[in-house]
Design a protein around this motif. Structure first.
Motif, short mmCIF file in Angstrom:
data_model
loop_
_atom_site.label_atom_id
_atom_site.label_comp_id
_atom_site.label_asym_id
_atom_site.label_seq_id
_atom_site.Cartn_x
_atom_site.Cartn_y
_atom_site.Cartn_z
N LEU A 239 0.82 -1.20 0.00
CA LEU A 239 0.00 0.00 0.00
C LEU A 239 0.86 1.26 0.00
CD1 LEU A 239 -2.80 1.35 0.17
CD2 LEU A 239 -2.57 1.27 2.66
N LEU A 240 1.85 1.29 0.88
CA LEU A 240 2.72 2.46 0.94
C LEU A 240 3.56 2.60 -0.33
CD1 LEU A 240 3.94 2.44 4.66
CD2 LEU A 240 1.94 3.56 3.65
N ALA A 241 3.92 1.47 -0.92
CA ALA A 241 4.69 1.51 -2.16
C ALA A 241 3.90 2.19 -3.27
CB ALA A 241 5.08 0.09 -2.58
N ARG A 242 2.62 1.85 -3.36
CA ARG A 242 1.79 2.46 -4.40
C ARG A 242 1.61 3.96 -4.16
NH1 ARG A 242 -3.21 0.65 -4.14
NH2 ARG A 242 -3.01 -0.89 -2.47
N ARG A 243 1.41 4.34 -2.90
CA ARG A 243 1.25 5.77 -2.59
C ARG A 243 2.54 6.53 -2.93
NH1 ARG A 243 -3.32 3.84 -2.51
NH2 ARG A 243 -4.67 3.85 -0.65
N ALA A 244 3.66 5.99 -2.51
CA ALA A 244 4.94 6.66 -2.77
C ALA A 244 5.26 6.70 -4.25
CB ALA A 244 6.06 5.95 -2.01
N ARG A 245 4.93 5.62 -4.97
CA ARG A 245 5.20 5.58 -6.41
C ARG A 245 4.48 6.72 -7.12
NH1 ARG A 245 4.45 0.15 -7.61
NH2 ARG A 245 2.21 0.46 -7.89
N HIS A 246 3.24 7.01 -6.70
CA HIS A 246 2.54 8.13 -7.33
C HIS A 246 3.30 9.43 -7.12
CE1 HIS A 246 -0.24 11.17 -8.55
NE2 HIS A 246 -0.10 11.72 -7.35
N VAL A 247 3.68 9.73 -5.90
CA VAL A 247 4.33 11.00 -5.61
C VAL A 247 5.64 11.13 -6.39
CG1 VAL A 247 5.40 12.41 -3.81
CG2 VAL A 247 3.26 11.20 -3.34
N ILE A 248 6.42 10.07 -6.41
CA ILE A 248 7.72 10.11 -7.09
C ILE A 248 7.55 10.30 -8.59
CG2 ILE A 248 9.80 8.78 -7.61
CD1 ILE A 248 9.32 7.42 -4.80
N THR A 249 6.64 9.53 -9.19
CA THR A 249 6.45 9.65 -10.64
C THR A 249 5.74 10.95 -11.00
OG1 THR A 249 4.37 8.37 -10.54
CG2 THR A 249 6.43 7.15 -10.97
N GLU A 250 4.89 11.46 -10.14
CA GLU A 250 4.20 12.71 -10.43
C GLU A 250 5.19 13.88 -10.43
OE1 GLU A 250 0.26 14.76 -10.98
OE2 GLU A 250 1.26 12.89 -11.55
N ASN A 251 6.14 13.86 -9.51
CA ASN A 251 7.18 14.88 -9.52
C ASN A 251 7.95 14.84 -10.83
OD1 ASN A 251 7.11 16.49 -7.19
ND2 ASN A 251 7.97 14.84 -5.95
N ALA A 252 8.26 13.65 -11.30
CA ALA A 252 8.99 13.50 -12.56
C ALA A 252 8.15 14.01 -13.72
CB ALA A 252 9.37 12.04 -12.77
N ARG A 253 6.83 13.79 -13.67
CA ARG A 253 5.97 14.26 -14.76
C ARG A 253 5.96 15.79 -14.84
NH1 ARG A 253 3.21 9.33 -13.61
NH2 ARG A 253 2.14 10.15 -11.78
#
Length: 343
Positions: A239-253
């Motif tokens: 669950l935390l992996a999915r939440r963190a993955r969004h934040v990290i990839t959204e910053n890159a976007r």
């Protein structure tokens, strides 16, 4: 149309307004020190004030046709905390008559931030407060945290206080460094109210913030902004992996969007929605349906939910001059509950 004089029997001493905003990219990253890319919309909230010589704030919302009375020093309920929080944090000890009228639809377009910034601007005018536009934004965030109960980041209030409708505001929410960027050439922004209401304080917003804070702690960083390698999320519980993955990839976007053409920018918006829908789980089935209908139109570059989610608004980037060609078919299939807000 009810006026300040109709509501209170005398003229206002000070009045100010502030715009809503739509966020094009960078959703749910501002409370992790990330990058965001909002722009102001034409719709504004207006707040007018007058000292009333009592120990009571008399508040009137023209939109709700509702009047509240709150003793000075107390918070109140309903729409009152957005106003009384501003008054308390500004040290107001006079009873004030406060009149509110807003054109900003609720749900994803920062109606609350516009209300807070407009109130603080009016207080600055009334009392000659030495507050910069950044100071006003940060005080508005404090109102949300301490009086409304929503642990928001800084984007909404910064956009309402500093953005304009002609450019995108690239904001580093950790340093507050910012610059204006042009919209992608040959494209224009469309904002649609999905008709699905939502309330941040009663949603999973604060829960999501707690989850990414825990993910940052487990990864040994102060903020997920400091993680650029998305594979590090594999160290976390699912669950935390999915939440963190969004934040990290959204910053890159957001960073990839700087200087991008319309087609690329639109693809980044589509990817953002998929991440918000899947990894961050803050969308809504009806919002997803509206986004898909917009994405299916030939003249759409990209579309996504905007704002905190759980309902609310959708933003699309479309070929310039083709707004009707996009929104007509999409809304005809989606249903009459939706309404175009911008342009």
């Amino acid at each position: 149309m009810t006026t300040f004089e109709d509501a209170f029997g005398h003229a206002a001493e000070a009045s100010a307004s502030a715009p809503g905003r739509v966020n094009l990219l960078g959703e749910h990253t501002d409370y992790q020190g990330g990058f965001v890319l909002p722009t102001a919309i034409a719709q504004r909230a207006t707040v007018s004030l007058r000292r009333n010589g009592t120990a009571t704030h008399r508040l009137y919302s023209a939109n709700l046709d509702q009047r509240l009375e709150v003793p000075v020093g107390e918070t109140g309920t309903g729409f009152a905390p957005y106003l009384t929080g501003c008054l308390e944090l500004s040290g107001v000890r006079d009873g004030l008559d406060v009149f509110v009228r807003s054109e900003v639809p609720s749900g994803g377009l920062s109606s609350s931030a516009a209300l807070e910034v407009a109130t603080l601007r009016a207080l600055r005018e009334l009392y000659g407060l030495d507050l910069s536009d950044v100071d006003l934004a940060l005080r508005g965030v404090q109102v949300e945290h301490e009086y409304v109960g929503v642990m928001c980041g800084v984007m909404d209030q910064m956009a309402s206080s500093l953005a304009d409708t002609g450019t995108m505001l690239l904001l580093d929410t950790r340093t507050l460094e910012r610059r204006a960027l042009p919209f992608p050439a040959g494209a224009q922004v469309v904002v649609i109210d999905s008709g699905v209401p939502r309330r941040l304080a009663e949603s999973g917003y604060n829960e999501r913030r707690a989850q990414v804070e825990e993910a940052a702690r487990l990864l040994g960083v102060q903020l997920l902004r400091d993680v650029s390698d998305v594979s590090r999320t594999e160290e976390l519980p699912d669950l935390l992996a999915r939440r963190a993955r969004h934040v990290i990839t959204e910053n890159a976007r957001v960073q990839a969007a700087i200087g991008a053409d319309a087609a690329t920018f639109g693809q980044l918006m589509n990817a953002s929605h998929a991440s918000l829908q899947g990894d961050y789980a803050v969308s809504h089935p009806e919002v997803d349906r509206l986004v898909a209908l917009l994405q299916a139109q030939p003249d759409t570059y990209g579309a996504r939910m905007t704002g905190a989610g759980f309902g609310g608004a959708v933003v699309a980037l479309v070929r310039a001059g083709q707004v009707a060609a996009v929104t007509g078919p999409a809304l005809a299939e989606y249903g009459p509950q939706a309404a175009v807000v911008v342009p």
